[in-house]
Design a protein around this motif. Sequence first.
Motif, PDB file in Angstrom:
ATOM      1  N   LEU A 110       0.835  -1.202   0.000  1.00 10.28           N
ATOM      2  CA  LEU A 110       0.000   0.000   0.000  1.00 10.28           C
ATOM      3  C   LEU A 110       0.874   1.258   0.000  1.00 10.28           C
ATOM      4  O   LEU A 110       0.641   2.190  -0.776  1.00 10.28           O
ATOM      5  CB  LEU A 110      -0.935  -0.010   1.212  1.00 10.28           C
ATOM      6  CG  LEU A 110      -1.902   1.157   1.350  1.00 10.28           C
ATOM      7  CD1 LEU A 110      -2.810   1.261   0.130  1.00 10.28           C
ATOM      8  CD2 LEU A 110      -2.722   0.995   2.613  1.00 10.28           C
ATOM      9  N   LEU A 111       1.888   1.280   0.845  1.00  8.41           N
ATOM     10  CA  LEU A 111       2.779   2.444   0.899  1.00  8.41           C
ATOM     11  C   LEU A 111       3.534   2.631  -0.418  1.00  8.41           C
ATOM     12  O   LEU A 111       3.687   3.753  -0.896  1.00  8.41           O
ATOM     13  CB  LEU A 111       3.751   2.303   2.072  1.00  8.41           C
ATOM     14  CG  LEU A 111       3.116   2.459   3.451  1.00  8.41           C
ATOM     15  CD1 LEU A 111       4.062   1.968   4.530  1.00  8.41           C
ATOM     16  CD2 LEU A 111       2.704   3.901   3.701  1.00  8.41           C
ATOM     17  N   ARG A 112       3.983   1.537  -1.005  1.00  6.05           N
ATOM     18  CA  ARG A 112       4.687   1.636  -2.298  1.00  6.05           C
ATOM     19  C   ARG A 112       3.755   2.154  -3.391  1.00  6.05           C
ATOM     20  O   ARG A 112       4.195   2.879  -4.292  1.00  6.05           O
ATOM     21  CB  ARG A 112       5.276   0.284  -2.676  1.00  6.05           C
ATOM     22  CG  ARG A 112       6.523  -0.040  -1.888  1.00  6.05           C
ATOM     23  CD  ARG A 112       7.239  -1.280  -2.407  1.00  6.05           C
ATOM     24  NE  ARG A 112       8.387  -1.552  -1.582  1.00  6.05           N
ATOM     25  CZ  ARG A 112       8.493  -2.580  -0.741  1.00  6.05           C
ATOM     26  NH1 ARG A 112       7.516  -3.471  -0.645  1.00  6.05           N
ATOM     27  NH2 ARG A 112       9.572  -2.751  -0.017  1.00  6.05           N
ATOM     28  N   SER A 113       2.467   1.802  -3.315  1.00  7.18           N
ATOM     29  CA  SER A 113       1.514   2.279  -4.321  1.00  7.18           C
ATOM     30  C   SER A 113       1.340   3.796  -4.257  1.00  7.18           C
ATOM     31  O   SER A 113       0.936   4.421  -5.231  1.00  7.18           O
ATOM     32  CB  SER A 113       0.159   1.580  -4.160  1.00  7.18           C
ATOM     33  OG  SER A 113      -0.578   2.102  -3.066  1.00  7.18           O
ATOM     34  N   PHE A 114       1.667   4.404  -3.112  1.00  5.73           N
ATOM     35  CA  PHE A 114       1.629   5.852  -2.966  1.00  5.73           C
ATOM     36  C   PHE A 114       2.936   6.507  -3.427  1.00  5.73           C
ATOM     37  O   PHE A 114       3.027   7.724  -3.516  1.00  5.73           O
ATOM     38  CB  PHE A 114       1.414   6.248  -1.498  1.00  5.73           C
ATOM     39  CG  PHE A 114      -0.005   6.167  -1.038  1.00  5.73           C
ATOM     40  CD1 PHE A 114      -0.955   7.070  -1.489  1.00  5.73           C
ATOM     41  CD2 PHE A 114      -0.388   5.200  -0.131  1.00  5.73           C
ATOM     42  CE1 PHE A 114      -2.263   7.007  -1.051  1.00  5.73           C
ATOM     43  CE2 PHE A 114      -1.695   5.127   0.318  1.00  5.73           C
ATOM     44  CZ  PHE A 114      -2.642   6.030  -0.145  1.00  5.73           C
ATOM     45  N   GLY A 115       3.976   5.705  -3.648  1.00  5.78           N
ATOM     46  CA  GLY A 115       5.259   6.250  -4.065  1.00  5.78           C
ATOM     47  C   GLY A 115       6.300   6.275  -2.961  1.00  5.78           C
ATOM     48  O   GLY A 115       7.344   6.912  -3.109  1.00  5.78           O
ATOM     49  N   PHE A 116       6.044   5.584  -1.869  1.00  9.67           N
ATOM     50  CA  PHE A 116       7.026   5.511  -0.779  1.00  9.67           C
ATOM     51  C   PHE A 116       7.914   4.296  -1.006  1.00  9.67           C
ATOM     52  O   PHE A 116       7.449   3.167  -1.053  1.00  9.67           O
ATOM     53  CB  PHE A 116       6.338   5.388   0.581  1.00  9.67           C
ATOM     54  CG  PHE A 116       5.473   6.555   0.912  1.00  9.67           C
ATOM     55  CD1 PHE A 116       6.029   7.795   1.189  1.00  9.67           C
ATOM     56  CD2 PHE A 116       4.099   6.438   0.938  1.00  9.67           C
ATOM     57  CE1 PHE A 116       5.239   8.886   1.492  1.00  9.67           C
ATOM     58  CE2 PHE A 116       3.290   7.516   1.235  1.00  9.67           C
ATOM     59  CZ  PHE A 116       3.863   8.746   1.509  1.00  9.67           C
ATOM     60  N   ALA A 117       9.203   4.534  -1.151  1.00  7.43           N
ATOM     61  CA  ALA A 117      10.140   3.448  -1.412  1.00  7.43           C
ATOM     62  C   ALA A 117      11.113   3.231  -0.255  1.00  7.43           C
ATOM     63  O   ALA A 117      11.742   2.191  -0.161  1.00  7.43           O
ATOM     64  CB  ALA A 117      10.924   3.726  -2.688  1.00  7.43           C
ATOM     65  N   ARG A 118      11.223   4.216   0.625  1.00  9.71           N
ATOM     66  CA  ARG A 118      12.203   4.133   1.715  1.00  9.71           C
ATOM     67  C   ARG A 118      11.529   3.544   2.954  1.00  9.71           C
ATOM     68  O   ARG A 118      11.271   4.230   3.931  1.00  9.71           O
ATOM     69  CB  ARG A 118      12.783   5.508   1.980  1.00  9.71           C
ATOM     70  CG  ARG A 118      13.485   6.064   0.726  1.00  9.71           C
ATOM     71  CD  ARG A 118      14.048   7.410   0.936  1.00  9.71           C
ATOM     72  NE  ARG A 118      15.226   7.281   1.801  1.00  9.71           N
ATOM     73  CZ  ARG A 118      15.848   8.310   2.345  1.00  9.71           C
ATOM     74  NH1 ARG A 118      15.422   9.526   2.120  1.00  9.71           N
ATOM     75  NH2 ARG A 118      16.893   8.121   3.108  1.00  9.71           N
TER      76      ARG A 118
END
Length: 133
Positions: free
Chosen positions: A24-32
Amino acid sequence: MPSYPLRILLVEDHPFQLLATQCLLRSFGFARLTPTENAEQAICAMAQAEVPFDIILCDQCLPDLPGLELIEIASRRRFTTTAILLSGLPAAELASLINQAVDRGLPLLGYLSKPLNRDELAHLLCPLLKLRL
């Protein structure tokens, strides 16, 4: 899709929830993202980090320490400045935890009920993203 530089520590003891939250976080653009499965791993990750995490997403019902206690440790040691509590607890219990966080001066943005809702997560993270843009 935009990419956001927020450094996020994720603390979740349930393997499926940990994976789903990362997705879910990666789908928002969070990679770290730094995923951990309990408070002990989270404290080690925070202590080893070169800079504090921007935010901790923390399950309340961890096997080794309540999430609110972990957030307090992270805040007092300046390992983070912001946190979101994750839980499957009833709303009344979560509201009580929020009141405890306020009384203790903890940097809690709010809580999210599990399973996580994409829109609710976006609503809590939006103020942080505006600060970073």
